[in-house]
Structures are given as structure tokens and as C-alpha cells.
Design a protein around this motif. Structure first.
Motif, short mmCIF file in Angstrom:
data_model
loop_
_atom_site.label_atom_id
_atom_site.label_comp_id
_atom_site.label_asym_id
_atom_site.label_seq_id
_atom_site.Cartn_x
_atom_site.Cartn_y
_atom_site.Cartn_z
N TRP A 122 31.75 47.41 40.83
CA TRP A 122 31.73 47.69 42.01
C TRP A 122 30.01 46.60 43.21
N ASP A 129 40.82 43.46 44.92
CA ASP A 129 41.41 44.82 44.86
C ASP A 129 40.84 45.34 44.04
N PRO A 130 40.36 46.08 45.13
CA PRO A 130 39.52 47.51 44.28
C PRO A 130 40.84 48.63 43.50
N LEU A 131 41.80 48.83 44.47
CA LEU A 131 42.35 49.72 43.51
C LEU A 131 43.09 49.39 42.80
N PHE A 134 40.63 49.66 39.43
CA PHE A 134 40.79 50.94 39.19
C PHE A 134 41.25 51.16 38.02
N SER A 135 42.92 51.17 38.92
CA SER A 135 43.89 51.35 37.96
C SER A 135 44.46 50.94 37.00
#
Length: 245
Positions: A122, A129-131, A134-135
Motif C-alpha cells: 500500500w 483494488d485494495p480489498l 489483500f484477499s
């Protein structure tokens, strides 16, 4: 349920009491991500391939960092408590409950490791798309957490098992990661544990999208590894006389 919660708490306390575990989870990601990124970006271009940009190098460093740390934690979870598990089974604990506590703790640690790696990304990349990023980092960690657990179940020796996990993670990340030194990799590389997680992570980071086929493949990989870990470890313990049939 009470025994499950108690087991998870005990595993977490054991994890936190070892300083090396905390260092691996919190400090190593920064070193691996930036080191891998600079190393890949610094490689000279060759006639048949393009040089890897710094951003892609950092991304590959993140997935390698998650994989190697989660893999080593999975290995330790399977090896370090084997004798204690045998005694607990003899005292009345269910083998399935004990194994579930190990895997639940391992999943929690993997999420933390993925979060740390995500935090470094980050700060260094423009993530679309950060989510999703992370996923997919966590998903890559789950894959290698179970790889490490499987190695620990089959080869219950810490030194030899660590060498196997580190070697697998390095070769996997290298061949699956568009390395300039691996220009003509064979087609079977797409079946390596990190190949499809890398595809998911790369698409989510730079485009904000992902291919459903890659996601299904990784989900199947995790499920297959979980089944193998359960079967091999249970059989090993039962053969040794510590687990009930």
C-alpha cells in the motif's frame, strides 16, 4: 467448542512467546518486498524477455514473503506440538479438535502476515483494488501454510522440513513470477502453488480485476491440500500409537 477455543488461545500464546515468529511476521515482509523488487528491476534486459518493472518486482516479493512465512509457520505448527497432541488425545481430547485448533491458529497468523505485506504494498504501489489485493495475498498465504503443514506431517523434522519449504517457495515464486531468467518455462508451471495466486494478485493490483478461473483453481488447491494434511497427519499419529482410530 470450549476445548477448541482453549486450544486456539494456547497456540496463539505459544506463537507470541517466540520472538523469531514475531520478527518473521512483522519485519521480514518489508525486507523481502523491497529486496525482491530491487533485485528484479536491476536485472538486465535480454533479447527474449523484457525486464521486470520495480512495481511488479515488489508485487512478486510480497507474494513470496507471504508464502515463505506462512509455509514455515505451517511446518512449525505440525511439528512442534506433536508429542503434546498425543498426550492430549490420551487425556480425552478429540484428534480432530486438536488438528482444527492448529489450522485455525495457522489461518489467523496467515491473515496477519498478509496484512503486513499488504501494508508495505500500500505504501509502495498504486493499488487499483485494495480489498482484492489483500484477499489474494491471504489466499496465497493459505496455500503455502497448508504446503508447510503437509511437509511437516510427512517430514516431521524442523531443519530438513524448513529447507524443503524454503526451496519450494523460492523455486515456485521464481518460475511462477515472470522472471527474466525463466523465459521459457514449461507449461506444467501453471500447476505450481503460486502461479494462479500471482495471476490474481497481479490483475487486482494493476487492473482492479481478476479471472474467476484462477480463483476456482486456487480454491481447489487449498481444499486439496487441507484434505491431504488431515489425512497424512491423522494417519501418521494413529500409526505412532498416539491417536485413536
Amino acid at each position: 467448542m470450549h476445548r477448541f477455543v482453549v486450544g486456539v488461545r494456547a497456540n496463539i500464546r505459544t506463537f507470541l512467546r517466540t520472538p523469531l515468529n514475531v520478527i518473521l511476521a512483522l519485519v521480514l515482509p518489508l525486507v523481502v518486498i523491497e529486496g525482491w523488487g530491487q533485485a528484479m528491476a536491476g536485472l538486465p534486459s535480454m533479447p527474449t524477455v523484457e525486464a521486470i518493472p520495480l512495481d511488479l518486482g515488489r508485487l512478486l516479493g510480497a507474494i513470496f514473503g507471504v508464502a515463505i512465512i506462512a509455509g514455515l509457520m505451517g511446518l512449525v505448527q505440525m511439528i512442534s506440538v506433536r508429542e503434546a497432541d498425543r498426550r492430549l488425545v490420551q487425556a480425552g481430547y478429540s484428534p480432530r479438535t486438536l488438528l482444527a485448533t492448529r489450522l485455525a491458529t495457522l489461518a489467523g497468523v496467515t491473515v496477519v502476515v498478509a496484512a503486513v505485506n499488504f501494508g508495505v504494498l500500500w505504501l509502495t504501489l498504486d493499488i487499483k483494488d485494495p480489498l482484492l489485493v489483500f484477499s489474494f495475498l491471504a489466499l496465497a498465504g493459505f496455500v503455502y501454510a497448508f504446503v508447510g503443514a503437509l511437509v511437516g506431517a510427512v517430514l516431521p523434522r524442523l531443519f530438513e522440513g524448513s529447507l524443503v519449504v524454503v526451496f519450494l517457495a523460492m523455486m515456485d515464486a521464481f518460475l511462477s513470477g515472470d522472471s527474466p531468467l525463466a523465459a521459457d518455462v514449461p507449461e506444467f508451471v501453471q500447476y505450481f502453488p503460486l502461479y494462479h495466486p500471482k495471476e490474481l494478485l497481479q490483475s487486482a493490483t494493476f487492473d482492479g480485476t481478476f479471472a474467476s478461473g484462477d480463483l476456482v483453481f486456487v480454491g481447489g488447491y487449498v481444499l486439496a491440500l487441507l484434505i491431504l494434511v488431515t489425512a497424512v497427519f491423522s494417519t501418521t499419529m494413529r500409526t505412532a500409537g498416539g491417536w485413536s482410530a
